[in-house]
Design an enzyme around this catalytic site. Structure first.
Site: not given
Ligand code: ARG
Length: 418
Positions: A272, A366
């Site tokens: 990613d 975000g």
């Molecule tokens: N995928 C999420 C985004 O698009 C961020 C995820 C991070 N989540 C977490 N629990 N650390 O912003």
């Protein structure tokens, strides 16, 4: 008829109480003025920055000294910093000396030149020439302490303005200007950030809406997460803004290209990672400059402190915010993170977990694509993770999962040359 005048000056001066009060208030005013003068002249301190270059004769310059992330760079500059610090701490300038930092190691012939910045605090009224000669005389004592390092002292030290000192720091990676303070002066953890606290953090905007975080790693390169481009990867629809507020950004730039990892897998979140090239190079300033990248071999210790920053939502399912926030978390080993009560084996070697055992501080929707950073022994900031995924936000045993930057160090160089 004659009436003795009452209240004239002469008659008042004959009144002993009036005379007493006049004298007492006169003395008080005089004392206050003298005290203020003494304070401003003798005790009010001003910071002075000096720039000086030490030539190291018996160390051969190698590529390893090109980047502050290498063991060789850390060892050599750390050594120079600690010898200079001890010398000043043992001298009569121990109270005036604040800090020294090696800004850069350069090649000179076959040897190395270390450019350093030193910070002192002297009374405001001090005489510049005597200050310089006192500093120079202490520096001469540095020589005896270097042991096996053969050093040529700078011919003279130059005092530079605060702006010049800040400029020197912002050209190098990971050096916030608060590097030159005695200790960390800011309290951090789940709170609103100040302008300049995280100068490498950017907001990636799709059609002018904040979509993801990003990280400034060079004057035209932004590092981020591949999943940020799942809905759209057309560079012309993206913009990058700089500064802590997304409503009043300090700078906005267009995007030239978006390079997404070829093997990004949205099912497993593997690989990613993506980079964006800006349409033109930006000029660094005290609030906008780049973070350092670690070497591929850098060991990230479980339990060590890290900071995650972003404009992501503050509750699970909430909206993004307009002021940059920061959270303090701890690195969690992949083994612990893969325990059955945690992520039960889905955290792969290219990922890194960080959070608090009890939850509460985490990245959220975000924040993706934004930085997870750590400070090294010389107080430079290094990027260790890119916000990638997590089960909801801030739950106990469900820490944030990040792209492990050390695992993609080669990929970053292949894409950007950095
Ligand atoms: N995928 C999420 C985004 O698009 C961020 C995820 C991070 N989540 C977490 N629990 N650390 O912003």
């Amino acid at each position: 008829m004659y009436r003795p005048a009452r209240g004239t000056l002469t008659s008042r001066l004959q009144n002993p109480y009036v005379v007493f009060f006049a004298v007492v208030s006169g003395v008080i005013i005089l004392a206050v003025v003298v005290a203020l003068l003494i304070h401003f002249l003798a005790f009010d301190k001003k910071s002075y920055f000096c720039h000086s270059s030490f030539q190291i004769l018996n160390v051969n310059y190698t590529d390893q000294l090109n980047s502050p992330a290498t063991q060789q760079y850390r060892a050599l500059s750390g050594r120079i910093e600690s010898v200079i610090t001890t010398t000043f701490k043992e001298s009569d300038l121990r109270n005036q000396f604040i800090r020294v930092h090696v800004v850069k190691l350069r090649q000179s012939g076959s040897g190395v030149i270390a450019d350093t910045v030193m910070k002192f605090e002297f009374p405001r009224n001090n005489n510049g020439a005597s200050m310089k000669s006192r500093i120079e005389s202490v520096l001469r004592r540095v020589l005896d302490k270097f042991g096996n390092l053969e050093i040529n002292l700078p011919n003279e030290i130059t005092t530079i303005t605060d702006q010049d000192a800040i400029h020197l720091f912002t050209q190098e990676c990971g050096a916030r200007p608060d590097l030159m303070t005695l200790s960390e002066e800011r309290v951090i953890g789940g709170t609103k950030a100040e302008e300049g606290d995280w100068p490498w953090q950017v907001s990636l905007r799709l059609d002018n809406h904040h979509h993801c975080g990003g990280i400034l790693i060079g004057n035209k390169w932004i590092l981020t997460a591949a999943h940020c481009f799942r809905s759209n990867s057309n560079p012309s629809r993206w913009k990058v803004t700089f500064g802590a507020s997304t409503t009043f950004p300090k700078k906005t730039e267009r995007v030239n290209t978006i390079l997404i990892h070829n093997n990004y897998n949205s099912g497993t979140h593997e690989n990613d990672i993506a980079v964006m090239e800006l349409s033109r190079p930006i000029t660094f300033d005290k609030d906008i400059h780049m973070v350092c990248l670690p070497e591929a071999t850098q060991n990230i210790s479980p339990g060590s402190t890290a900071y995650v920053t972003g404009w992501g939502s503050q509750i699970n399912g909430g909206n993004t915010v307009v002021d940059l926030h920061q959270g303090r978390v701890y690195i969690i080993s992949n083994d612990v993170c893969n325990a059955p009560i945690s992520y039960d084996g889905v955290v792969l070697p290219g990922m890194l977990c960080a959070g608090l055992p009890q939850g509460g501080v985490d990245a959220c929707r975000g924040d993706s694509g934004g930085p997870l950073v750590q400070q090294d022994s010389r107080r430079l900031w290094f990027l260790v993770g890119i916000v990638s995924w997590g089960y909801q936000c801030g739950l106990p045993d469900k820490p944030g999962v990040y792209t492990r930057v050390t695992a993609y160090r080669k990929w970053i160089t292949q894409q950007t040359g950095i």
